[in-house]
Write a protein that holds these residues in place. Structure first.
Motif, short mmCIF file in Angstrom:
data_model
loop_
_atom_site.label_atom_id
_atom_site.label_comp_id
_atom_site.label_asym_id
_atom_site.label_seq_id
_atom_site.Cartn_x
_atom_site.Cartn_y
_atom_site.Cartn_z
N ASN A 11 0.84 -1.20 0.00
CA ASN A 11 0.00 0.00 0.00
C ASN A 11 0.88 1.25 0.00
N ASP A 12 0.50 2.20 -0.83
CA ASP A 12 1.33 3.41 -0.96
C ASP A 12 0.56 4.68 -0.61
N GLN A 118 -3.07 4.98 -9.26
CA GLN A 118 -1.99 4.84 -10.24
C GLN A 118 -1.30 3.49 -10.11
N ALA A 119 -1.00 3.09 -8.85
CA ALA A 119 -0.32 1.80 -8.64
C ALA A 119 -1.22 0.64 -9.03
N ARG A 120 -2.51 0.74 -8.73
CA ARG A 120 -3.45 -0.32 -9.09
C ARG A 120 -3.56 -0.46 -10.61
N ALA A 121 -3.66 0.69 -11.30
CA ALA A 121 -3.79 0.66 -12.76
C ALA A 121 -2.57 0.03 -13.42
N LYS A 122 -1.38 0.36 -12.91
CA LYS A 122 -0.15 -0.20 -13.46
C LYS A 122 -0.10 -1.71 -13.25
N THR A 123 -0.52 -2.15 -12.07
CA THR A 123 -0.53 -3.59 -11.76
C THR A 123 -1.55 -4.33 -12.61
N ASN A 160 -11.51 -7.49 -13.28
CA ASN A 160 -10.44 -6.92 -12.44
C ASN A 160 -10.79 -6.86 -10.96
N HIS A 161 -11.94 -7.40 -10.58
CA HIS A 161 -12.36 -7.33 -9.17
C HIS A 161 -12.78 -8.69 -8.63
N GLY A 184 1.11 -2.30 5.25
CA GLY A 184 0.51 -3.54 4.78
C GLY A 184 0.53 -3.62 3.26
N ASP A 185 -0.27 -4.51 2.72
CA ASP A 185 -0.32 -4.65 1.27
C ASP A 185 -1.72 -5.01 0.81
N THR A 186 -1.93 -4.93 -0.48
CA THR A 186 -3.20 -5.24 -1.11
C THR A 186 -2.98 -6.30 -2.18
#
Length: 199
Positions: A11-12, A118-123, A160-161, A184-186
């Motif tokens: 998470n960012d 932004q990070a989610r879209a890139k992933t 995507n979900h 943490g992380d997602t």
């Protein structure tokens, strides 16, 4: 038929919820107090890079109490409440955000760690391609197991979900007294599903 791929991303983004609450006899004067506090908060956040402040609600409440003798409602004043969120790209800035909220007289409501858009879209861009490859690989394996000459994809869709966990729960404000707060992380998961015709 379906295939899925996933990836865990740190998470960012930290989101700190808050409330500004002021009470008084006159609604106009209380609103001015609220506005001054909001300006103090904005000034305090200007020194922090990559921070955004968003107002999510504003309400005015009439305050009353019940007279013990007559049991009638007695007007006592007004309460203005402004709720909002402060977004930061750095978890390390959370203590400074709390200080800015305290200086403005705001009540912190909790912290939520999230993955930025932004990070989610890139992933997702990477996982979409991997999901399609996983789907085709599975279709090829099924065709080979059946001794077929090949296969043809009739329909294919990307989700995507699929099976993603909900947002990370708010962290209690007492957790800020610890030496560090983990972001943490997602887990981002992509599913490819469709219909394959075995030939």
């Amino acid at each position: 038929m379906s295939a899925s791929v996933s990836q865990r991303i740190a998470n960012d983004r930290a989101v700190v919820g808050y409330e500004l609450v002021f009470e008084g006899a006159h609604a106009d004067s209380v609103r001015k107090q609220l506005d001054r506090a909001a300006r103090r908060l904005h000034r305090g956040l200007k020194n922090l890079p990559d921070v955004q402040d968003q107002t999510t609600g504003l309400s005015l409440q009439r305050l009353e109490h019940t007279d013990p003798k007559t049991h009638a409602a007695v007007f006592t004043g007004w309460r203005w409440t402004q709720s909002g969120q402060v977004w930061s790209r750095s978890v390390a800035e959370v203590p400074q955000l709390i200080q800015a909220l305290d200086a403005a007289g705001a009540r912190p409501r909790g912290i939520e760690m999230r993955l930025s858009t932004q990070a989610r879209a890139k992933t997702l861009d990477t996982l979409d391609k991997k999901a399609v490859k996983a789907f085709l690989h599975r279709a090829s394996g099924i065709a080979a197991a059946m001794g077929a000459a090949g296969y043809r994809v009739k329909r294919l869709s990307i989700n995507n979900h699929c099976g993603e966990p909900g947002p990370r729960p708010l962290i209690r404000m007492a957790a800020l007294s610890r030496p560090s707060v983990s972001a943490g992380d997602t887990t981002v998961r992509v599913c490819a599903s469709g219909v394959v015709l075995i030939r």
